[in-house]
Design an enzyme around this catalytic site. Structure first.
Site, short mmCIF file in Angstrom:
data_model
loop_
_atom_site.label_atom_id
_atom_site.label_comp_id
_atom_site.label_asym_id
_atom_site.label_seq_id
_atom_site.Cartn_x
_atom_site.Cartn_y
_atom_site.Cartn_z
N ASP A 44 0.54 -1.40 -0.26
CA ASP A 44 -0.18 0.20 0.01
C ASP A 44 1.03 1.34 0.22
O ASP A 44 0.59 2.22 0.00
CB ASP A 44 -1.22 -0.13 1.13
N ASP A 62 -6.93 -4.98 -4.23
CA ASP A 62 -6.07 -3.47 -3.59
C ASP A 62 -5.11 -2.78 -4.32
O ASP A 62 -5.44 -1.84 -4.36
CB ASP A 62 -5.89 -3.69 -2.17
#
Ligand code: GLY
Length: 371
Positions: free
Chosen positions: A87, A148
């Protein structure tokens, strides 16, 4: 039409910054944020909101606030604090890349490039993936991808544009292709995660982490896919990514509930208190706005996508935004983080707030966010 919603949102950003100097919001239960350090996957969203608020209002308060966090993000990447995950794109696209895009800061560019290199180090050539979670060789996660990650790829595409180093483009492109092949199912639904053999890349199985069950479709995962494949098309011009984004969008749209804001999973049995995920609807609105920019002017989906953006954003602004709660820290009620894991099933989600503001400002001003 969206001015009130935007004004309300940017005032809340200002109040949060003034009340919690130097701190960043963390996911918390009880419709509030806990204010802490830069050590999760979400801190970029808050800084991204400051950049959006600055670009909208031209008020130096927001710019100075956003800039004040750069040293913190630099220190995090320099010392590799809690960065054993993919991320890094969420964190640095909305902080360092955003700062570079808005101000041209060389310091911000250099922090963002270091972050891209850190993300690049998560490429696993044997498996042909960017490893989502954990250290290399992690027995559970060593060969695992999650949908994601598509929103982390723009940091790599940006690094390629900046440096000309092909390696950034190549791994982002290969990872997007692999995600398309294994995370997207034939009917346009999606797996949240997929496991590969980390030694040889053999496909093992799809599954979920935050969804209802392995074969279900977690609505936020679907939203990441809609926006993520549209962005992959923006950077690569591979037409199949555009088609995949549209296919995922149709699946999402066909399953919208009456008020146009989704529940947390498309396959969860609906009961009276089944949680929504307002953040999934905000992300999808941004994905559809991106698609509308990329599609031909005569594309047959334009009208549908335009209507869905308007309807879902109106519902978010009328029924989910904290407009009538001046002291609220969050912008959107009824987001869910990890319902099955019993973490923040019905609370403020800072990424929901970010995407809500991104969509509003994009509709009102054409400012596109920082991906
Ligand atoms: N990327 C983690 C989440 O969407 O919850």
């Amino acid at each position: 039409m969206w001015s009130n919603a935007i004004e309300n949102a940017v005032v809340k950003v200002k109040k949060n910054v003034a009340k919690h100097p130097g701190k960043l919001p963390h996911i918390t239960e009880g419709q509030r944020y806990e204010w802490g350090e830069n050590d999760d996957w979400i801190e970029g969203f808050y800084v991204g909101m400051m950049w959006l608020a600055y670009e909208y209002s031209d008020e130096s308060f927001y710019k100075e606030a956003a800039e004040s966090f750069l040293a913190n993000f630099k220190d995090r990447v320099d010392r590799h604090v809690m960065l054993d995950h993919h991320d890094i794109g969420f964190l640095y696209s909305l902080s360092a890349v955003a700062q570079w895009r808005v101000t041209g800061s060389e310091e911000a560019r250099s922090v963002a490039l270091k972050a891209a290199e850190t993300l690049f180090a998560r490429w696993r050539p044997e498996a042909g993936i960017i490893q989502a979670w954990g250290k290399e060789g992690d027995p559970e996660n060593g060969g695992r991808i999650i949908i994601d990650c598509l929103l982390n790829l723009p940091l790599l595409f940006w690094a390629f544009e900046q440096t000309g180093e092909q390696k950034y483009y190549d791994i982002a492109y290969k990872h997007a292709l692999k995600s398309q092949k294994f995370l997207v199912r034939g009917d346009g639904s999606s797996y949240h995660t997929f496991y590969f053999d980390s030694q040889n890349g053999h496909a093992l199985r799809g599954g979920t982490h935050q969804g209802y069950e392995d074969g279900s479709t977690w609505t936020r995962g679907q939203a990441w896919g809609i926006y993520g494949f549209a962005l992959a098309y923006r950077y690569t011009k591979n037409e199949s990514f555009l088609q995949t984004s549209k296919q995922l969008a149709h699946y999402f749209i066909q399953r919208l509930p009456e008020d146009n804001v989704v529940y947390w999973d498309f396959d969860v049995p609906l009961e009276q208190n089944t949680p929504r995920d307002s953040s999934a609807s905000a992300i999808t609105a941004c994905g559809l706005l991106e698609l509308l920019e990329l599609l031909d002017t005569n594309d047959s989906d334009r009208q549908l996508f335009e209507k869905v953006v308007q309807d879902s954003m109106k519902s978010l602004a009328d029924n989910y935004a904290t407009t009538d709660l001046p002291d609220a820290q969050g912008l959107l009620k009824h987001g869910s983080y990890h319902v099955r894991g019993e973490r923040a099933p019905d609370d403020y989600m800072i990424w929901g707030d970010y995407y809500y503001l991104e969509a509003l400002i994009r509709m009102q001003r054409g400012i596109k966010g920082y991906w």
